[in-house]
Design an enzyme around this catalytic site. Sequence first.
Site, mmCIF file in Angstrom:
data_model
loop_
_atom_site.group_PDB
_atom_site.id
_atom_site.type_symbol
_atom_site.label_atom_id
_atom_site.label_comp_id
_atom_site.label_asym_id
_atom_site.label_seq_id
_atom_site.Cartn_x
_atom_site.Cartn_y
_atom_site.Cartn_z
ATOM 1 N N ARG A 1 0.805 -1.223 0.000
ATOM 2 C CA ARG A 1 0.000 0.000 0.000
ATOM 3 C C ARG A 1 0.839 1.275 0.000
ATOM 4 O O ARG A 1 0.344 2.339 -0.353
ATOM 5 C CB ARG A 1 -1.002 -0.056 1.155
ATOM 6 C CG ARG A 1 -2.104 -1.070 0.888
ATOM 7 C CD ARG A 1 -2.930 -1.361 2.108
ATOM 8 N NE ARG A 1 -2.560 -2.599 2.751
ATOM 9 C CZ ARG A 1 -2.846 -2.915 4.005
ATOM 10 N NH1 ARG A 1 -3.520 -2.068 4.753
ATOM 11 N NH2 ARG A 1 -2.475 -4.072 4.515
ATOM 12 N N GLU B 1 3.685 -9.564 14.361
ATOM 13 C CA GLU B 1 3.041 -10.011 15.593
ATOM 14 C C GLU B 1 3.259 -11.515 15.777
ATOM 15 O O GLU B 1 3.544 -11.993 16.861
ATOM 16 C CB GLU B 1 1.553 -9.685 15.542
ATOM 17 C CG GLU B 1 1.040 -9.336 16.915
ATOM 18 C CD GLU B 1 -0.448 -9.094 16.920
ATOM 19 O OE1 GLU B 1 -1.103 -9.273 15.880
ATOM 20 O OE2 GLU B 1 -0.952 -8.738 17.989
HETATM 21 O O1 LIG Z 1 3.476 -1.673 11.652
HETATM 22 P P1 LIG Z 1 3.371 -3.114 11.274
HETATM 23 O O2 LIG Z 1 2.870 -3.990 12.397
HETATM 24 O O3 LIG Z 1 4.638 -3.653 10.701
HETATM 25 O O4 LIG Z 1 2.224 -3.243 10.180
HETATM 26 C C1 LIG Z 1 2.062 -2.302 9.149
HETATM 27 C C2 LIG Z 1 2.119 -2.961 7.811
HETATM 28 O O5 LIG Z 1 1.046 -3.906 7.684
HETATM 29 C C3 LIG Z 1 0.361 -3.657 6.465
HETATM 30 O O6 LIG Z 1 0.954 -4.309 5.401
HETATM 31 P P2 LIG Z 1 0.847 -5.872 5.198
HETATM 32 O O7 LIG Z 1 2.026 -6.538 5.868
HETATM 33 O O8 LIG Z 1 -0.510 -6.323 5.612
HETATM 34 O O9 LIG Z 1 1.093 -6.049 3.639
HETATM 35 P P3 LIG Z 1 0.260 -5.576 2.362
HETATM 36 O O10 LIG Z 1 0.335 -4.065 2.306
HETATM 37 O O11 LIG Z 1 1.032 -6.213 1.255
HETATM 38 O O12 LIG Z 1 -1.137 -6.073 2.488
HETATM 39 C C4 LIG Z 1 0.521 -2.172 6.271
HETATM 40 O O13 LIG Z 1 0.287 -1.790 4.917
HETATM 41 C C5 LIG Z 1 1.925 -1.921 6.723
HETATM 42 O O14 LIG Z 1 2.879 -2.121 5.672
HETATM 43 N N1 LIG Z 2 -5.658 -2.958 11.262
HETATM 44 C C1 LIG Z 2 -5.028 -2.942 10.107
HETATM 45 N N2 LIG Z 2 -5.679 -2.528 9.016
HETATM 46 C C2 LIG Z 2 -5.041 -2.499 7.828
HETATM 47 N N3 LIG Z 2 -3.782 -2.901 7.668
HETATM 48 C C3 LIG Z 2 -3.106 -3.320 8.749
HETATM 49 N N4 LIG Z 2 -1.830 -3.765 8.909
HETATM 50 C C4 LIG Z 2 -1.661 -4.081 10.206
HETATM 51 N N5 LIG Z 2 -2.772 -3.853 10.899
HETATM 52 C C5 LIG Z 2 -3.693 -3.375 10.006
#
Ligand SMILES: O=P(O)(O)OC[C@H]1O[C@H](OP(=O)(O)OP(=O)(O)O)[C@H](O)[C@@H]1O
Ligand SMILES: Nc1ncnc2[nH]cnc12
Length: 249
Positions: free
Chosen positions: A138, A175
């Site tokens: 994202r 996590e």
């Molecule tokens: O602060 P954190 O606990 O590290 O989490 C934040 C990350 O989690 C989500 O990505 P995700 O890993 O879900 O990947 P995606 O964007 O590919 O769905 C979000 O877009 C951040 O990159």
């Molecule tokens: N609550 C949340 N919503 C969307 N993206 C996330 N990545 C980690 N936690 C999330």
Amino acid sequence: MATIPNSLVLKISGAKIVLPINYHSGNSVKTKLLPNPKTPIASTRKTSPIYRPANTTRPLQQIKSSHMAAQIVDSADNRISRISSSIRVIPDFPKPGIMFQDITTLLLDPNAFKDTIDLFVERYKDKNINVVAGIEARGFIFGPPIALAIGAKFVPMRKPKKLPGEVISEEYSLEYGTDTMEMHVGAVQAGERALVVDDLIATGGTLSAAIRLLERVGVVVVECACVIELPELKGRNRLGDKPLFVLVS
Ligand SMILES: O=P(O)(O)OC[C@H]1O[C@H](OP(=O)(O)OP(=O)(O)O)[C@H](O)[C@@H]1O
Ligand SMILES: Nc1ncnc2[nH]cnc12
């Protein structure tokens, strides 16, 4: 077998209007077509954090805490409330108990999307930033328009085995378990000044890995920028002395 309609057709003054119908149920999200965020929807973001029981709520809070370093978004700036209310919250996605902050509804609203980019650009345009590092996936949505507007290059920070050239990697904790982030060798040079962009900070593991990766090759990380912070998870504590700028928490 009964057919489930996916739209409602109205005729007003001879004009035909087709309204999409969205189906939500439990933790499986069966969205036929996402609503325009201007349309009031029950799941529009009124609460923020995830990783807490899906039935707890708290009022929307904008950025004004003094402990949040270098955050100068004017709380009277109504762009922030528009952005906040365009973010949809999906309870129990991708698993029970998680309140998923869905920025795809923000993207459906060109005004909210533009306000989001503008707020970042206003903050970073005069900060002499050469590199916008966007985190997969994202961060790839918000990073490139910011990079173009401030005249910086965009560098993708990717999940493992996606980049075709030589990479350097950084492992980080989630996590549950670990993950790895990769960046192309040669994409950045020592001494360049970087902004790290993602949609959301939760535990801070992802952003802290991006900072380490950039600093390993001598880049100066000026700041991290996210649309959303989940403050209960205290992710900013993992960023060391790096400032974090967020629009909605
Ligand atoms: O602060 P954190 O606990 O590290 O989490 C934040 C990350 O989690 C989500 O990505 P995700 O890993 O879900 O990947 P995606 O964007 O590919 O769905 C979000 O877009 C951040 O990159
Ligand atoms: N609550 C949340 N919503 C969307 N993206 C996330 N990545 C980690 N936690 C999330």
